[in-house]
Design a protein around this motif. Sequence first.
Motif, mmCIF file in Angstrom:
data_model
loop_
_atom_site.group_PDB
_atom_site.id
_atom_site.type_symbol
_atom_site.label_atom_id
_atom_site.label_comp_id
_atom_site.label_asym_id
_atom_site.label_seq_id
_atom_site.Cartn_x
_atom_site.Cartn_y
_atom_site.Cartn_z
ATOM 1 N N ASP A 133 8.233 -7.233 11.500
ATOM 2 C CA ASP A 133 8.663 -6.999 12.877
ATOM 3 C C ASP A 133 9.537 -5.752 12.862
ATOM 4 O O ASP A 133 10.727 -5.819 12.571
ATOM 5 C CB ASP A 133 9.437 -8.218 13.394
ATOM 6 N N ALA A 134 8.937 -4.607 13.165
ATOM 7 C CA ALA A 134 9.643 -3.332 13.019
ATOM 8 C C ALA A 134 10.695 -3.104 14.095
ATOM 9 O O ALA A 134 11.515 -2.187 13.969
ATOM 10 C CB ALA A 134 8.637 -2.180 13.044
ATOM 11 N N MET A 135 10.715 -3.926 15.132
ATOM 12 C CA MET A 135 11.631 -3.703 16.248
ATOM 13 C C MET A 135 12.881 -4.571 16.163
ATOM 14 O O MET A 135 13.797 -4.421 16.976
ATOM 15 C CB MET A 135 10.919 -3.985 17.578
ATOM 16 N N GLY A 136 12.938 -5.500 15.211
ATOM 17 C CA GLY A 136 14.067 -6.416 15.130
ATOM 18 C C GLY A 136 15.263 -5.806 14.428
ATOM 19 O O GLY A 136 15.163 -4.792 13.735
ATOM 20 N N LEU A 139 1.661 -5.063 7.341
ATOM 21 C CA LEU A 139 1.225 -4.940 8.722
ATOM 22 C C LEU A 139 2.496 -4.662 9.514
ATOM 23 O O LEU A 139 3.351 -5.546 9.661
ATOM 24 C CB LEU A 139 0.557 -6.238 9.204
ATOM 25 N N LEU A 140 2.645 -3.439 10.005
ATOM 26 C CA LEU A 140 3.857 -3.023 10.704
ATOM 27 C C LEU A 140 3.659 -3.225 12.200
ATOM 28 O O LEU A 140 2.799 -2.588 12.820
ATOM 29 C CB LEU A 140 4.171 -1.561 10.396
ATOM 30 N N VAL A 141 4.466 -4.106 12.783
ATOM 31 C CA VAL A 141 4.258 -4.522 14.168
ATOM 32 C C VAL A 141 5.385 -3.975 15.050
ATOM 33 O O VAL A 141 6.563 -4.204 14.770
ATOM 34 C CB VAL A 141 4.204 -6.056 14.278
ATOM 35 N N GLY A 142 4.997 -3.244 16.094
ATOM 36 C CA GLY A 142 5.998 -2.699 17.003
ATOM 37 C C GLY A 142 5.467 -1.504 17.766
ATOM 38 O O GLY A 142 4.248 -1.321 17.892
ATOM 39 N N ILE A 155 11.775 -8.485 21.416
ATOM 40 C CA ILE A 155 12.691 -9.565 21.798
ATOM 41 C C ILE A 155 14.126 -9.067 21.697
ATOM 42 O O ILE A 155 14.534 -8.514 20.674
ATOM 43 C CB ILE A 155 12.502 -10.796 20.880
ATOM 44 N N ALA A 156 14.902 -9.268 22.756
ATOM 45 C CA ALA A 156 16.310 -8.869 22.745
ATOM 46 C C ALA A 156 17.128 -9.814 21.877
ATOM 47 O O ALA A 156 16.769 -10.986 21.707
ATOM 48 C CB ALA A 156 16.863 -8.857 24.167
ATOM 49 N N GLY A 157 18.233 -9.305 21.348
ATOM 50 C CA GLY A 157 19.068 -10.113 20.463
ATOM 51 C C GLY A 157 19.686 -11.307 21.143
ATOM 52 O O GLY A 157 19.965 -12.318 20.500
ATOM 53 N N ASP A 158 19.907 -11.221 22.452
ATOM 54 C CA ASP A 158 20.535 -12.321 23.184
ATOM 55 C C ASP A 158 19.541 -13.077 24.061
ATOM 56 O O ASP A 158 19.937 -13.871 24.912
ATOM 57 C CB ASP A 158 21.687 -11.793 24.046
ATOM 58 N N GLU A 159 18.256 -12.856 23.835
ATOM 59 C CA GLU A 159 17.242 -13.510 24.663
ATOM 60 C C GLU A 159 17.118 -14.989 24.313
ATOM 61 O O GLU A 159 17.119 -15.370 23.133
ATOM 62 C CB GLU A 159 15.890 -12.817 24.462
ATOM 63 N N LYS A 160 17.001 -15.816 25.317
ATOM 64 C CA LYS A 160 16.866 -17.251 25.095
ATOM 65 C C LYS A 160 15.507 -17.559 24.468
ATOM 66 O O LYS A 160 14.489 -16.975 24.862
ATOM 67 C CB LYS A 160 17.024 -18.008 26.410
ATOM 68 N N PRO A 161 15.475 -18.476 23.486
ATOM 69 C CA PRO A 161 14.202 -18.817 22.834
ATOM 70 C C PRO A 161 13.121 -19.246 23.819
ATOM 71 O O PRO A 161 11.947 -18.909 23.647
ATOM 72 C CB PRO A 161 14.592 -19.970 21.906
ATOM 73 N N THR A 202 3.071 -10.506 23.491
ATOM 74 C CA THR A 202 3.254 -9.077 23.751
ATOM 75 C C THR A 202 4.440 -8.478 23.011
ATOM 76 O O THR A 202 4.715 -7.285 23.148
ATOM 77 C CB THR A 202 3.440 -8.830 25.262
ATOM 78 N N THR A 203 5.167 -9.282 22.235
ATOM 79 C CA THR A 203 6.354 -8.786 21.530
ATOM 80 C C THR A 203 6.084 -8.637 20.044
ATOM 81 O O THR A 203 5.232 -9.324 19.479
ATOM 82 C CB THR A 203 7.543 -9.746 21.727
ATOM 83 N N SER A 204 6.822 -7.738 19.414
ATOM 84 C CA SER A 204 6.620 -7.473 17.985
ATOM 85 C C SER A 204 6.873 -8.709 17.141
ATOM 86 O O SER A 204 6.140 -8.986 16.183
ATOM 87 C CB SER A 204 7.534 -6.328 17.533
ATOM 88 N N MET A 205 7.881 -9.502 17.487
ATOM 89 C CA MET A 205 8.176 -10.717 16.738
ATOM 90 C C MET A 205 7.055 -11.729 16.875
ATOM 91 O O MET A 205 6.554 -12.280 15.885
ATOM 92 C CB MET A 205 9.500 -11.333 17.211
ATOM 93 N N GLY A 206 6.641 -11.973 18.100
ATOM 94 C CA GLY A 206 5.586 -12.947 18.341
ATOM 95 C C GLY A 206 4.268 -12.541 17.720
ATOM 96 O O GLY A 206 3.542 -13.372 17.152
ATOM 97 N N MET A 207 3.936 -11.255 17.785
ATOM 98 C CA MET A 207 2.678 -10.774 17.226
ATOM 99 C C MET A 207 2.687 -10.808 15.701
ATOM 100 O O MET A 207 1.662 -11.037 15.066
ATOM 101 C CB MET A 207 2.381 -9.371 17.747
#
Length: 349
Positions: free
Chosen positions: A9-12, A37-40, A68-74, A83-88
Amino acid sequence: MSLPRIAIDAMGGDEGVRVMIDGAALARRRHDRFQFLLVGDEERIRAALEDHPNLAAASEILHAPEAIAGDEKPSKAIRRAKTTSMGMAINAVKQGKAGAAVSAGNTGALMAMSKLALRTMPGIDRPALSALLPTLGDHDVLMLDLGANTECDARNLVQFAIMGAAYFRIATGVEEPRVRLLNIGTEETKGTGELQDAATRLKEVSEDLAISFEGYVEADKINRGEVDVIVSDGFSGNIALKAVEGAARFVTDLLRRAFTSSLRSKFGFLVSRPATELLKHSLDPNNHNGAVFLGLNGVVVKSHGSATAIGVANAVALTARLLEEDLTKRIEADLARLGEESLRTGGQR
């Protein structure tokens, strides 16, 4: 022979793409069998890869339009998994496009999406968050659960012990880990009913597994090197972890203040610098980076959000080792050795 690909997850994380790519590149230089596999965000990933041709040659990019934002609710993060790097990245593990996923992003979101996508292994009721911590002994100590489950029954704790022991064998090579339950005392009568029940069950099943169950351990002994695997519910485990981390920061800040308080202190710092550097190395979380979600049908590793490239590389190396040693199959084998009835009744067959 190459290992299964690791989805990154390259965006985390606090630094995002730059540190995640630098860390993956460092891991690739150390171990040329790693594939990624680089996702982002594809544009930003390609820009970061310009400095790392070795990594670029071993990687595929999967564009993710969101992060996904650092403070985003699960609960909100789960709805954006596709559609997010973490989820993908997690979904790539589910689909078999990657063997494992590494993220430095939102821990709650990572756990929620991992559990939903990968599900728990047969024989495991709940996944647990585990991490290795430094000790005065020959090996780090593994702690779990560190926050995934605020309440646990005896059955959960026994399962955590089995998973933790399997992980510890891979991480350290110790074949019979010393396992203890985190408690407010070491006497058999101390603690909740769940803890006492779990202790009884672990005593009975430890003979069937390569586990040396040694009863209870108090929080002040976590880093003494007297135990290999410490098992707890997520509420108590997270508090204990934060207390240990806070104490480590307190010690380093106190030493820094002491060594800069006077000219004599500064001279003393120069004399003792080798010892303080060793202390700094031991307490640096980058050297112990990589919390593992145990109990899922796939390997997911959480990197510190503030990890440096070295920390990310260490998390990637840990992930690769878990893949190489097939952690999931090891846990499955231990569970099969005991059987469902043994876990339920405390070993009476």
